[in-house]
Motif scaffolding. Structure first.
Motif, short mmCIF file in Angstrom:
data_model
loop_
_atom_site.label_atom_id
_atom_site.label_comp_id
_atom_site.label_asym_id
_atom_site.label_seq_id
_atom_site.Cartn_x
_atom_site.Cartn_y
_atom_site.Cartn_z
N ILE A 117 0.86 -1.18 0.00
CA ILE A 117 0.00 0.00 0.00
C ILE A 117 0.89 1.23 0.00
O ILE A 117 1.71 1.42 0.90
CB ILE A 117 -0.94 0.02 1.22
N GLN A 118 0.74 2.05 -1.03
CA GLN A 118 1.50 3.29 -1.13
C GLN A 118 0.76 4.39 -0.39
O GLN A 118 -0.30 4.83 -0.82
CB GLN A 118 1.70 3.68 -2.59
N THR A 119 1.33 4.84 0.73
CA THR A 119 0.69 5.89 1.51
C THR A 119 1.37 7.24 1.23
O THR A 119 2.54 7.29 0.84
CB THR A 119 0.77 5.60 3.01
N THR A 120 0.63 8.29 1.47
CA THR A 120 1.19 9.63 1.32
C THR A 120 2.29 9.86 2.35
O THR A 120 3.32 10.49 2.04
CB THR A 120 0.08 10.68 1.47
N ALA A 121 2.10 9.35 3.54
CA ALA A 121 3.11 9.51 4.60
C ALA A 121 4.44 8.89 4.17
O ALA A 121 5.51 9.47 4.40
CB ALA A 121 2.63 8.89 5.90
N HIS A 122 4.39 7.73 3.54
CA HIS A 122 5.62 7.08 3.10
C HIS A 122 6.25 7.81 1.91
O HIS A 122 7.47 7.95 1.84
CB HIS A 122 5.34 5.63 2.71
N SER A 123 5.44 8.27 0.98
CA SER A 123 5.99 8.90 -0.22
C SER A 123 6.52 10.31 0.03
O SER A 123 7.32 10.82 -0.76
CB SER A 123 4.93 8.94 -1.33
N THR A 124 6.09 10.94 1.13
CA THR A 124 6.53 12.31 1.42
C THR A 124 7.49 12.38 2.62
O THR A 124 7.91 13.47 3.01
CB THR A 124 5.32 13.22 1.70
N ALA A 125 7.81 11.24 3.21
CA ALA A 125 8.73 11.23 4.36
C ALA A 125 10.09 11.79 3.96
O ALA A 125 10.53 11.64 2.82
CB ALA A 125 8.87 9.80 4.88
N TRP A 126 10.73 12.44 4.90
CA TRP A 126 12.05 13.02 4.65
C TRP A 126 12.91 12.86 5.89
O TRP A 126 12.41 13.00 7.00
CB TRP A 126 11.91 14.50 4.29
N PRO A 127 14.20 12.52 5.72
CA PRO A 127 14.93 12.34 4.46
C PRO A 127 14.66 10.98 3.83
O PRO A 127 14.20 10.06 4.50
CB PRO A 127 16.39 12.46 4.90
N ARG A 128 14.96 10.88 2.52
CA ARG A 128 14.86 9.61 1.81
C ARG A 128 16.19 8.87 1.92
O ARG A 128 17.25 9.48 2.04
CB ARG A 128 14.54 9.83 0.32
N MET A 129 16.14 7.54 1.88
CA MET A 129 17.36 6.75 1.89
C MET A 129 18.01 6.83 0.50
O MET A 129 17.34 6.59 -0.50
CB MET A 129 17.06 5.29 2.22
N PRO A 130 19.28 7.20 0.41
CA PRO A 130 19.93 7.33 -0.90
C PRO A 130 20.25 5.96 -1.49
O PRO A 130 20.53 5.01 -0.75
CB PRO A 130 21.21 8.10 -0.57
N ARG A 131 20.22 5.86 -2.80
CA ARG A 131 20.56 4.59 -3.46
C ARG A 131 22.09 4.50 -3.59
O ARG A 131 22.66 4.38 -4.68
CB ARG A 131 19.89 4.54 -4.82
N THR A 132 22.75 4.57 -2.43
CA THR A 132 24.21 4.48 -2.38
C THR A 132 24.58 3.60 -1.19
O THR A 132 23.74 3.27 -0.35
CB THR A 132 24.85 5.87 -2.20
N GLY A 133 25.85 3.24 -1.12
CA GLY A 133 26.33 2.44 0.00
C GLY A 133 25.56 1.15 0.14
O GLY A 133 25.31 0.44 -0.82
N ARG A 134 25.14 0.84 1.35
CA ARG A 134 24.46 -0.43 1.58
C ARG A 134 23.08 -0.47 0.94
O ARG A 134 22.53 -1.55 0.73
CB ARG A 134 24.34 -0.71 3.08
#
Length: 237
Positions: free
Chosen positions: A45-62
Motif C-alpha cells: 500500500i503506497q501511503t502519502t506519509a511514506h511517499s513524502t517522508a524526509w529524508p529519503r534513503m539514498p541509493r548508495t552504500g548499503r
C-alpha cells in the motif's frame, strides 16, 4: 476494496502448475514461485506519509547492494555475479536487476529500503525498458500519492505488481527465467469513487518507448494475461 479473483481457463496457454508460496515481509507481500525462483506478484500500500517522508534513503552504500532474502534462503538463482557475467558477454542484451516492488516506494526508512533490495524482489529486466518507460510508471504512482499544486495527494493506493514468465518457451539469462512482461495495477479512491489503473509493459530490448501511456491497459486485460500464464494464481484485485 480488495476482491479475490481466481482464474479458471479451459484453453491452451503458456501456463504451468506453479509452486507458489506467500512470503510476508514487513512492508510488502510476495507470491514467490519456487520452481522459477521468481516473484510472480507483489503487493503493498503506497501511503502519502511514506511517499513524502524526509529524508529519503539514498541509493548508495548499503542501499545500493542487493542481498539474499532471509525468508527464502537457497531458493534464488540470480546474484551479482550472474548479472555481471551475463552483461559482460551480452552487452547488447544487458539486463538490470529489475525490482518488482520498487525501491523508490520504500526509501522512506532504512529497514524498508533494505527489504526492497532482496534478490527475491527482482527479475531480469531489459535495461532501456527498466530505466525509462517502467521507471516512469513507478514515478507516476509516487506522484499520485504526493499530489501536485493542482491535485490533492491520493492516500492508501493499493499496488499489485508482477511479471509474466512463459514456462513453455522461456527466455533466460543463463539459468534465470526472464519475464515476457512486467505489469502493475493500482486501486484507490478519488472524490469518494473507486479508481483502477493498469499497465502492461513488454520486457524486451525492442521496447524503446519511453511513454508510460503507451502501455496503459485495463484491469481485465491484466487478469486475462495473468490467467494465461498462471491459472492458479489468486489475485487481490
Amino acid at each position: 476494496m480488495r476482491k479475490i479473483f481466481f482464474c479458471f481457463l479451459l484453453y491452451a496457454a503458456p501456463s504451468f502448475a506453479q509452486h507458489t508460496i506467500e512470503i510476508k515481509h514487513k512492508y510488502y507481500t510476495m507470491q514467490f514461485d519456487t520452481i522459477q525462483s521468481a516473484e510472480l506478484l507483489g503487493y503493498y500500500i503506497q501511503t502519502t506519509a511514506h511517499s513524502t517522508a524526509w529524508p529519503r534513503m539514498p541509493r548508495t552504500g548499503r542501499f545500493s547492494k542487493f542481498t539474499n532474502d532471509p525468508l527464502l534462503a537457497g531458493k534464488v538463482l540470480a546474484n551479482d555475479k550472474t548479472y555481471r557475467d551475463w552483461n559482460k558477454k551480452n552487452p547488447q542484451r544487458a539486463r538490470d536487476r529489475g525490482h518488482i516492488n520498487p525501491f523508490t516506494a520504500f526509501d522512506f526508512a532504512e529497514d524498508a529500503a533494505l527489504e526492497s533490495m532482496y534478490f527475491s524482489n527482482t527479475c531480469p529486466q531489459a535495461k532501456y525498458f527498466n530505466e525509462h518507460q517502467w521507471q516512469r510508471v513507478e514515478q507516476y504512482v509516487l506522484k499520485l500519492s504526493r499530489g501536485t499544486k493542482t491535485e490533492a495527494p491520493i492516500d492508501s493506493i493499493h499496488v499489485w505488481t508482477g511479471v509474466l514468465i512463459n514456462n513453455e518457451h522461456p527466455k533466460k539469462m543463463n539459468d534465470v527465467f526472464e519475464p515476457d512482461y512486467y505489469w502493475k495495477v493500482i486501486c484507490y479512491k478519488k472524490d469518494g469513487l473507486p479508481v483502477t489503473e493498469a499497465w502492461l509493459g513488454l520486457n524486451d530490448d525492442s521496447n524503446r518507448d519511453t511513454n508510460p501511456g503507451s502501455i496503459r491497459t485495463d484491469v481485465e486485460k491484466i487478469r486475462e494475461m495473468v490467467c494465461r500464464y498462471y491459472p492458479g494464481l489468486v489475485l487481490g484485485f
